[in-house]
Design a protein around this motif. Structure first.
Motif, PDB file in Angstrom:
ATOM      1  N   SER A  53       0.822  -1.207   0.000  1.00  0.00           N
ATOM      2  CA  SER A  53       0.000   0.000   0.000  1.00  0.00           C
ATOM      3  C   SER A  53       0.861   1.264   0.000  1.00  0.00           C
ATOM      4  CB  SER A  53      -0.930   0.000   1.222  1.00  0.00           C
ATOM      5  OG  SER A  53      -1.846  -1.074   1.151  1.00  0.00           O
ATOM      6  N   LEU A  54       1.979   1.225   0.679  1.00  0.00           N
ATOM      7  CA  LEU A  54       2.903   2.369   0.657  1.00  0.00           C
ATOM      8  C   LEU A  54       3.474   2.589  -0.737  1.00  0.00           C
ATOM      9  CD1 LEU A  54       5.008   2.046   3.940  1.00  0.00           C
ATOM     10  CD2 LEU A  54       3.673   4.038   3.244  1.00  0.00           C
ATOM     11  N   LYS A  55       3.850   1.485  -1.380  1.00  0.00           N
ATOM     12  CA  LYS A  55       4.502   1.586  -2.683  1.00  0.00           C
ATOM     13  C   LYS A  55       3.522   1.968  -3.790  1.00  0.00           C
ATOM     14  CE  LYS A  55       8.450  -1.476  -1.868  1.00  0.00           C
ATOM     15  NZ  LYS A  55       8.433  -1.431  -0.412  1.00  0.00           N
ATOM     16  N   THR A  56       2.258   1.631  -3.619  1.00  0.00           N
ATOM     17  CA  THR A  56       1.261   1.945  -4.645  1.00  0.00           C
ATOM     18  C   THR A  56       0.535   3.259  -4.394  1.00  0.00           C
ATOM     19  OG1 THR A  56      -0.395   0.623  -3.453  1.00  0.00           O
ATOM     20  CG2 THR A  56       0.868  -0.490  -5.196  1.00  0.00           C
ATOM     21  N   GLY A  57       0.825   3.898  -3.265  1.00  0.00           N
ATOM     22  CA  GLY A  57       0.234   5.198  -3.000  1.00  0.00           C
ATOM     23  C   GLY A  57      -1.053   5.163  -2.232  1.00  0.00           C
ATOM     24  N   GLU A  58      -1.496   3.976  -1.795  1.00  0.00           N
ATOM     25  CA  GLU A  58      -2.731   3.912  -1.008  1.00  0.00           C
ATOM     26  C   GLU A  58      -2.540   4.637   0.326  1.00  0.00           C
ATOM     27  OE1 GLU A  58      -5.691   0.544   0.988  1.00  0.00           O
ATOM     28  OE2 GLU A  58      -4.335  -0.014  -0.654  1.00  0.00           O
ATOM     29  N   PHE A  59      -1.343   4.483   0.900  1.00  0.00           N
ATOM     30  CA  PHE A  59      -0.953   5.292   2.049  1.00  0.00           C
ATOM     31  C   PHE A  59      -0.064   6.419   1.550  1.00  0.00           C
ATOM     32  CE2 PHE A  59      -1.422   1.183   4.461  1.00  0.00           C
ATOM     33  CZ  PHE A  59      -2.562   1.573   5.158  1.00  0.00           C
ATOM     34  N   ARG A  60      -0.336   7.621   2.001  1.00  0.00           N
ATOM     35  CA  ARG A  60       0.479   8.770   1.588  1.00  0.00           C
ATOM     36  C   ARG A  60       1.657   8.912   2.545  1.00  0.00           C
ATOM     37  NH1 ARG A  60      -2.696  14.125   1.111  1.00  0.00           N
ATOM     38  NH2 ARG A  60      -0.616  14.739   0.390  1.00  0.00           N
ATOM     39  N   ALA A  61       2.837   8.987   1.970  1.00  0.00           N
ATOM     40  CA  ALA A  61       4.038   9.143   2.797  1.00  0.00           C
ATOM     41  C   ALA A  61       5.096   9.867   1.986  1.00  0.00           C
ATOM     42  CB  ALA A  61       4.557   7.779   3.257  1.00  0.00           C
ATOM     43  N   THR A  62       5.303  11.120   2.297  1.00  0.00           N
ATOM     44  CA  THR A  62       6.332  11.919   1.635  1.00  0.00           C
ATOM     45  C   THR A  62       7.197  12.586   2.708  1.00  0.00           C
ATOM     46  OG1 THR A  62       4.985  13.929   1.578  1.00  0.00           O
ATOM     47  CG2 THR A  62       4.774  12.400  -0.295  1.00  0.00           C
ATOM     48  N   GLY A  63       8.277  13.202   2.269  1.00  0.00           N
ATOM     49  CA  GLY A  63       9.131  13.904   3.215  1.00  0.00           C
ATOM     50  C   GLY A  63       8.399  15.027   3.912  1.00  0.00           C
ATOM     51  N   GLU A  64       7.466  15.667   3.191  1.00  0.00           N
ATOM     52  CA  GLU A  64       6.716  16.784   3.761  1.00  0.00           C
ATOM     53  C   GLU A  64       5.533  16.309   4.604  1.00  0.00           C
ATOM     54  OE1 GLU A  64       7.334  16.461   0.433  1.00  0.00           O
ATOM     55  OE2 GLU A  64       9.147  17.708   0.539  1.00  0.00           O
ATOM     56  N   ALA A  65       5.003  15.113   4.286  1.00  0.00           N
ATOM     57  CA  ALA A  65       3.826  14.608   5.001  1.00  0.00           C
ATOM     58  C   ALA A  65       3.999  13.123   5.310  1.00  0.00           C
ATOM     59  CB  ALA A  65       2.566  14.838   4.151  1.00  0.00           C
ATOM     60  N   PRO A  66       4.831  12.797   6.311  1.00  0.00           N
ATOM     61  CA  PRO A  66       5.084  11.388   6.629  1.00  0.00           C
ATOM     62  C   PRO A  66       4.112  10.798   7.646  1.00  0.00           C
ATOM     63  CG  PRO A  66       6.528  12.752   7.952  1.00  0.00           C
ATOM     64  CD  PRO A  66       5.667  13.694   7.129  1.00  0.00           C
ATOM     65  N   GLY A  67       3.022  11.515   7.933  1.00  0.00           N
ATOM     66  CA  GLY A  67       2.141  11.127   9.028  1.00  0.00           C
ATOM     67  C   GLY A  67       1.631   9.707   8.942  1.00  0.00           C
ATOM     68  N   GLU A  68       1.171   9.286   7.766  1.00  0.00           N
ATOM     69  CA  GLU A  68       0.605   7.941   7.645  1.00  0.00           C
ATOM     70  C   GLU A  68       1.675   6.868   7.811  1.00  0.00           C
ATOM     71  OE1 GLU A  68      -1.921   7.351   4.297  1.00  0.00           O
ATOM     72  OE2 GLU A  68      -3.149   9.114   4.711  1.00  0.00           O
ATOM     73  N   LEU A  69       2.882   7.145   7.322  1.00  0.00           N
ATOM     74  CA  LEU A  69       3.980   6.192   7.508  1.00  0.00           C
ATOM     75  C   LEU A  69       4.353   6.093   8.984  1.00  0.00           C
ATOM     76  CD1 LEU A  69       6.172   4.281   6.576  1.00  0.00           C
ATOM     77  CD2 LEU A  69       7.573   6.254   5.927  1.00  0.00           C
ATOM     78  N   LEU A  70       4.379   7.216   9.688  1.00  0.00           N
ATOM     79  CA  LEU A  70       4.694   7.185  11.117  1.00  0.00           C
ATOM     80  C   LEU A  70       3.642   6.385  11.887  1.00  0.00           C
ATOM     81  CD1 LEU A  70       5.864  10.866  11.729  1.00  0.00           C
ATOM     82  CD2 LEU A  70       7.242   8.836  11.253  1.00  0.00           C
ATOM     83  N   ALA A  71       2.392   6.481  11.461  1.00  0.00           N
ATOM     84  CA  ALA A  71       1.338   5.695  12.107  1.00  0.00           C
ATOM     85  C   ALA A  71       1.541   4.205  11.859  1.00  0.00           C
ATOM     86  CB  ALA A  71      -0.032   6.145  11.588  1.00  0.00           C
ATOM     87  N   LEU A  72       1.973   3.856  10.648  1.00  0.00           N
ATOM     88  CA  LEU A  72       2.257   2.454  10.336  1.00  0.00           C
ATOM     89  C   LEU A  72       3.428   1.931  11.174  1.00  0.00           C
ATOM     90  CD1 LEU A  72       1.921   2.407   6.434  1.00  0.00           C
ATOM     91  CD2 LEU A  72       0.356   1.391   8.092  1.00  0.00           C
ATOM     92  N   ILE A  73       4.441   2.768  11.358  1.00  0.00           N
ATOM     93  CA  ILE A  73       5.589   2.380  12.176  1.00  0.00           C
ATOM     94  C   ILE A  73       5.136   2.087  13.609  1.00  0.00           C
ATOM     95  CG2 ILE A  73       7.692   3.272  13.261  1.00  0.00           C
ATOM     96  CD1 ILE A  73       8.278   4.710  10.599  1.00  0.00           C
ATOM     97  N   ASP A  74       4.326   2.982  14.173  1.00  0.00           N
ATOM     98  CA  ASP A  74       3.830   2.781  15.538  1.00  0.00           C
ATOM     99  C   ASP A  74       3.004   1.501  15.636  1.00  0.00           C
ATOM    100  OD1 ASP A  74       5.046   5.133  16.196  1.00  0.00           O
ATOM    101  OD2 ASP A  74       3.201   6.302  16.403  1.00  0.00           O
ATOM    102  N   ARG A  75       2.155   1.282  14.633  1.00  0.00           N
ATOM    103  CA  ARG A  75       1.280   0.108  14.680  1.00  0.00           C
ATOM    104  C   ARG A  75       2.097  -1.182  14.576  1.00  0.00           C
ATOM    105  NH1 ARG A  75      -3.873  -1.497  10.742  1.00  0.00           N
ATOM    106  NH2 ARG A  75      -4.124  -3.607  11.611  1.00  0.00           N
ATOM    107  N   LEU A  76       3.113  -1.172  13.711  1.00  0.00           N
ATOM    108  CA  LEU A  76       3.928  -2.371  13.563  1.00  0.00           C
ATOM    109  C   LEU A  76       4.691  -2.681  14.858  1.00  0.00           C
ATOM    110  CD1 LEU A  76       5.082  -4.697  12.025  1.00  0.00           C
ATOM    111  CD2 LEU A  76       6.636  -3.128  10.833  1.00  0.00           C
ATOM    112  N   ILE A  77       5.212  -1.657  15.500  1.00  0.00           N
ATOM    113  CA  ILE A  77       5.909  -1.867  16.775  1.00  0.00           C
ATOM    114  C   ILE A  77       4.951  -2.434  17.820  1.00  0.00           C
ATOM    115  CG2 ILE A  77       7.010  -0.684  18.717  1.00  0.00           C
ATOM    116  CD1 ILE A  77       8.271   1.235  16.678  1.00  0.00           C
TER     117      ILE A  77
END
Length: 330
Positions: A300-324
């Protein structure tokens, strides 16, 4: 305290090599040789060349008599890519007043020219210090910079920054300045020392294996504040899940020797040893659920379903927290 240096002495053979993983000790011995040679023979006695020099040029340099000084040191930073025959000609052509010193922490020993040079030269290996000597060196360095350091703080620094003396030297200088005359504490180390890339991975793996989600998340936040890329942390966590699955599969085959597991499934030994404390209790359903969720989230990250950029990494940070949280509470 400085690493014991033998230094240059008159009457030494013509070709020498400094090599080994301890780049700090190599740098200190290199510096000591230069200082000793200049003190004995003056400023015209030293030439410093790069590994890119060709065989003909080095032969001309090494075969010529010292012009002003009585003797001459030719220092080559790195191992030139000479052929076996070129090394043989060089060895037989060095002028009696010339010493060649090759400095290379990790020469390519597969090359015929390097093999021949290492057979013909006097080779000095610089291994990493054993723990007892390393701790003594750390205490001495802190003392030389106006502070003190307990073994507890020194071990905490090694755990955080690794055992490389070059990195430890920089960190101890910084910590000593911060301590300003008092003893460096474990808190100082945790606040100021920069983890090495490898130590960051092992520490995060250890926190997850110990099921300490809050500390693991805070540690990741600290990495981000120091400039670490969120995608890098995500990939570290995926790598940890891959290792978890590999170690778990070996446990199912009744294998619990971390060295054997590391060799069979290509998991680093420290990771295998750490994961053996947590993976045996996991069920096959839990392993499948974690692996499947990670795969889906990464796609989902690679296909753009989750938005994650240098300016807006919020969704990726949420995924990191959830995985931990998922790995720590499994």
């Amino acid at each position: 305290m400085r690493i014991a240096a033998s230094g240059y002495t008159p009457g030494m053979q013509a070709m020498h090599i400094f090599t080994g993983e301890n780049t700090y000790a190599i740098r200190e011995e290199r510096r000591h040789w230069i200082a000793e040679f200049l003190a004995r023979h003056g400023p015209d006695s030293l030439s410093i060349l790069s590994r890119d020099i060709d065989g003909r040029s080095l032969l001309d340099e090494a075969g010529s008599a010292p012009f002003i000084a009585e003797r001459r040191l030719i220092l080559i930073d790195g191992m030139p890519r000479f052929s076996k025959d070129e090394v043989g000609v060089l060895a037989s052509s060095v002028h009696p007043g010339v010493i060649l010193l090759f400095v290379d922490p990790a020469p390519d020993r597969r090359l015929a020219g390097v093999k021949t040079l290492m057979q013909m030269a006097s080779v000095k290996e610089f291994p990493d210090l054993p723990e007892r000597e390393l701790l003594a060196w750390m205490r001495s360095l802190a003392l030389a910079n106006g502070s003190t350091m307990t073994d507890e703080a020194a071990r905490a620094l090694i755990d955080r920054a690794g055992g490389n003396q070059e990195s430890l030297w920089q960190e101890i200088i910084k910590l000593s300045i911060h301590a300003s005359g008092r003893s460096v504490t474990v808190s100082d180390v945790e606040e100021l020392a920069v983890p090495s890339g490898e130590q960051e991975v092992w520490h995060l793996t250890s926190l997850i294996a110990s099921r300490r989600p809050a500390e693991a998340i805070l540690y990741c936040r600290g990495l981000l504040e120091r400039g670490e890329d969120p995608f890098s942390i995500w990939n570290i966590l995926l790598w940890n899940v891959r290792n978890t699955v590999s170690v778990w599969s070996m446990v199912q085959d009744d294998e619990r020797n971390p060295a054997v597991i590391a060799a069979k499934v290509k998991v680093p030994f420290p990771a295998a040893r750490t994961l053996l404390t947590s993976t045996p209790s996991l069920s096959s359903r839990t392993i499948n659920d974690i692996a499947s969720w990670c795969a889906d989230a990464d796609v989902s990250l690679k296909t753009g379903e989750f938005r994650a950029t240098g300016e807006a990494p919020g969704e990726l940070l949420a995924l990191i927290d959830r995985l931990i949280l998922t790995c720590c509470t499994a």
